[in-house]
Design a protein around this motif. Structure first.
Motif, short mmCIF file in Angstrom:
data_model
loop_
_atom_site.label_atom_id
_atom_site.label_comp_id
_atom_site.label_asym_id
_atom_site.label_seq_id
_atom_site.Cartn_x
_atom_site.Cartn_y
_atom_site.Cartn_z
N VAL A 184 0.85 -1.19 0.00
CA VAL A 184 0.00 0.00 0.00
C VAL A 184 0.89 1.24 0.00
N THR A 185 0.72 2.08 -1.03
CA THR A 185 1.46 3.35 -1.06
C THR A 185 0.47 4.50 -0.91
N ARG A 186 0.96 5.63 -0.51
CA ARG A 186 0.08 6.76 -0.17
C ARG A 186 -0.71 7.25 -1.39
N SER A 187 -1.79 7.96 -1.09
CA SER A 187 -2.60 8.56 -2.16
C SER A 187 -1.83 9.75 -2.76
N PRO A 188 -2.10 10.06 -4.03
CA PRO A 188 -1.36 11.16 -4.66
C PRO A 188 -1.88 12.53 -4.25
N LEU A 189 -1.01 13.52 -4.28
CA LEU A 189 -1.45 14.91 -4.10
C LEU A 189 -2.16 15.31 -5.39
N LEU A 190 -2.97 16.36 -5.31
CA LEU A 190 -3.74 16.78 -6.50
C LEU A 190 -2.79 17.16 -7.65
N GLY A 191 -2.91 16.45 -8.75
CA GLY A 191 -2.11 16.76 -9.94
C GLY A 191 -0.64 16.40 -9.82
N GLU A 192 -0.30 15.61 -8.83
CA GLU A 192 1.11 15.28 -8.58
C GLU A 192 1.79 14.65 -9.80
N HIS A 193 1.04 13.93 -10.60
CA HIS A 193 1.66 13.20 -11.70
C HIS A 193 1.27 13.74 -13.08
N THR A 194 0.73 14.96 -13.11
CA THR A 194 0.25 15.48 -14.41
C THR A 194 1.38 15.51 -15.43
N ALA A 195 2.49 16.14 -15.08
CA ALA A 195 3.59 16.28 -16.06
C ALA A 195 4.13 14.90 -16.44
N GLU A 196 4.29 14.04 -15.45
CA GLU A 196 4.85 12.70 -15.70
C GLU A 196 3.97 11.90 -16.68
N VAL A 197 2.66 11.93 -16.44
CA VAL A 197 1.74 11.16 -17.29
C VAL A 197 1.68 11.78 -18.69
N MET A 198 1.62 13.11 -18.75
CA MET A 198 1.57 13.79 -20.06
C MET A 198 2.82 13.45 -20.88
N ALA A 199 3.98 13.45 -20.23
CA ALA A 199 5.21 13.11 -20.93
C ALA A 199 5.17 11.67 -21.43
N GLN A 200 4.66 10.78 -20.60
CA GLN A 200 4.54 9.36 -21.00
C GLN A 200 3.61 9.21 -22.20
N MET A 201 2.65 10.13 -22.29
CA MET A 201 1.68 10.08 -23.38
C MET A 201 2.24 10.67 -24.67
N GLY A 202 3.43 11.23 -24.57
CA GLY A 202 4.07 11.76 -25.77
C GLY A 202 4.06 13.28 -25.88
N SER B 141 5.38 17.01 -25.27
CA SER B 141 6.70 17.60 -24.99
C SER B 141 6.59 18.56 -23.80
N ALA B 142 7.75 18.95 -23.26
CA ALA B 142 7.77 19.87 -22.11
C ALA B 142 7.08 21.19 -22.48
N GLU B 143 7.29 21.66 -23.73
CA GLU B 143 6.67 22.94 -24.16
C GLU B 143 5.14 22.79 -24.20
N GLN B 144 4.69 21.69 -24.77
CA GLN B 144 3.23 21.48 -24.86
C GLN B 144 2.61 21.40 -23.46
N ILE B 145 3.32 20.73 -22.56
CA ILE B 145 2.80 20.60 -21.18
C ILE B 145 2.72 21.99 -20.54
N ALA B 146 3.77 22.79 -20.74
CA ALA B 146 3.79 24.14 -20.16
C ALA B 146 2.65 24.98 -20.74
N GLU B 147 2.42 24.85 -22.03
CA GLU B 147 1.34 25.62 -22.69
C GLU B 147 -0.03 25.23 -22.12
N LEU B 148 -0.25 23.93 -21.99
CA LEU B 148 -1.55 23.46 -21.46
C LEU B 148 -1.73 23.90 -20.01
#
Ligand code: CAO
Length: 415
Positions: free
Chosen positions: A382-400, A402-409
């Motif tokens: 059992v690992t802790r629950s995530p903070l709100l949006g903690e993995h947004t950048a990580e998941v977006m990057a995994q989805m393909g 780019s850092a610029e696109q993530i920053a824009e969104l």
């Protein structure tokens, strides 16, 4: 060691309790659960019933372990594009929005299936198709409409809801089974499908013994194992049976030593037919073994109250744990009424991982209920629950993205 659902990616649109219990189970079995939350707000339970200011509540943390959290505004056109990409890359989408919310968002099942024909769309709703299909539902509404409340409570009291969250967590369990079953079928067909678990249906499924009793009552006009028998006449519907066992073996909650001060100094005692002789010996009524009024289960039914009163005279002389120890020596089925405090402190539950201590960066250490289902080849950490949006950048990057696109969104408040 690998996990049973490793490689399964879940797009988790669930909130409150019913849906999150389902996706938490899948995460415990190794699925990658990506929880999608409204930017800035998140799951409403993060802020409900808070015990520490500004920390995610226990309500939230105890239902969202082992997940990743991303924020996404699915009503924004750019957010919808991101959602399309997520649907393409996930195996299962789980949601428990109010009826019609997904359609209003612009993502009816037909569209989701068109985007990804292999995806499974799993939904919790309050009701299945019928007069109440459009209604929002919370736990106790499900308990009332699924037959639990009308059959729970004192025989002469009002309908009663139970503390066990059979409407929410119970439905989450049903949905989880539906999802893994649909994943199994997809292995053969290559196609996804829609899975629906309605809260009313799930509660009713857990109350099926009461539908059994309804039919028995209609046929025989009497339910001899109910506390109403033989003094009180039965009506048309299954009555509330207090703490009667509900099965073929009569049972009752009995006082134990200390009951005057301790609200949980009680034991559940079952007069199982197979050990009737042992029960009589323990309580000092050996002649009941052969007395025709008590010798058979059928003969005992009209005297249940008197029998349990006599057994209670004995249990009142023991603590609930002493009684448990003595009765277990004779294989007499019984169980002490355990308080949440006693359960929280129970070492054996800690050792099996049923109660776990989890560390959270904001709230610190807290207790939670671990995975109640143990797989020998897929242990749960059992690992802790995530903070709100903690993995947004990580998941977006995994989805393909780019850092610029993530920053824009991010700048446009889409994520
Ligand atoms: N971005 C933008 N909008 C989002 C979003 C996101 N990431 N996530 C959700 N929303 C929107 C939904 O689209 C919906 O919008 P519309 O009302 O405009 O369609 C809105 O948020 C609210 O969703 P909701 O109606 O599901 O939430 P609610 O708080 O009003 O109702 C509940 C909560 C539980 C009563 C309802 O969701 C429900 O009946 N669910 C099904 C039964 C269920 O699971 N009940 C158990 C709850 S646990 O006790």
């Amino acid at each position: 060691m690998s996990k049973a659902l490793e490689g399964v990616r879940i797009l988790d649109f669930t909130h409150v309790q019913s849906g999150p219990t389902c996706t938490q189970l899948l995460a415990w079995f190794g699925a990658d659960v990506i929880k999608v939350e409204k930017a800035g707000e998140g799951d409403a339970t993060r802020g409900q019933l808070r015990d520490i200011p500004d920390a995610d509540s226990l309500y939230f943390t105890m239902l969202n372990h082992n997940k990743r959290s991303i924020t996404l505004n699915t009503k924004d056109p750019k957010g919808k594009e991101v959602l399309v990409n997520l649907i393409k890359q996930c195996d299962v989408m789980v949601e428990n929005f109010a009826p019609g919310a997904l359609d209003r968002m612009g993502f009816p099942w037909e569209k989701i299936q068109e985007i990804n024909p292999r995806i499974i769309l799993a939904s919790v709703k309050g009701f299945g198709p019928g007069p109440y299909v459009d209604c929002k539902v919370y736990e106790n509404v499900a308990q009332c409409t699924g037959g639990a409340a009308s059959t729970t409570g004192d025989p002469d009291g009002v309908p009663m809801v139970t503390g066990a969250q059979i409407g929410d967590s119970g439905t989450g369990l049903h949905l989880a089974l539906g999802i893994v079953t649909a994943l199994f079928q997809r292995e053969k067909t290559g196609r996804g499908q829609k899975v629906l678990a309605a809260m009313q249906d799930s509660v009713l499924n857990l109350c099926r013994v009461k539908l059994r009793d309804q039919q028995r009552l209609e046929r025989t006009r009497v339910l001899k194992e109910y506390p109403q028998y033989p003094e009180i006449e039965f009506g048309e519907a299954v009555p509330r049976a207090g703490n009667a066992s509900g099965g073929g073996q009569p049972g009752a909650v009995l006082k134990c030593k200390g009951w005057q001060k301790d609200p949980n100094a009680y034991i559940y005692f079952i007069t199982q037919a197979a050990v009737w002789g042992a029960i009589c010996k323990v309580i000092g009524e050996e002649d009941w073994i052969t007395n025709p009024h008590f010798a058979t289960p059928e003969a005992r039914l009209p005297h249940q109250k008197m029998i349990f009163d006599r057994i209670e005279e004995w249990t009142k002389t023991k603590t609930k744990f002493e009684a448990m120890d003595i009765l277990n020596e004779f294989d007499i089925p019984c169980g002490p009424i355990l308080s949440m405090k006693e359960i929280a402190e129970d070492q054996s539950l800690r050792e099996t991982g049923t109660i776990v201590e989890v560390d959270h960066p904001v709230r610190g250490k807290y207790l939670s209920v671990g995975n109640p289902i143990k797989l020998s080849d897929s242990p749960t950490e059992v690992t802790r629950s995530p903070l709100l949006g903690e993995h947004t950048a990580e998941v977006m990057a995994q989805m393909g993205y780019s850092a610029e696109q993530i920053a824009e969104l991010k700048a446009a408040r889409v994520i």
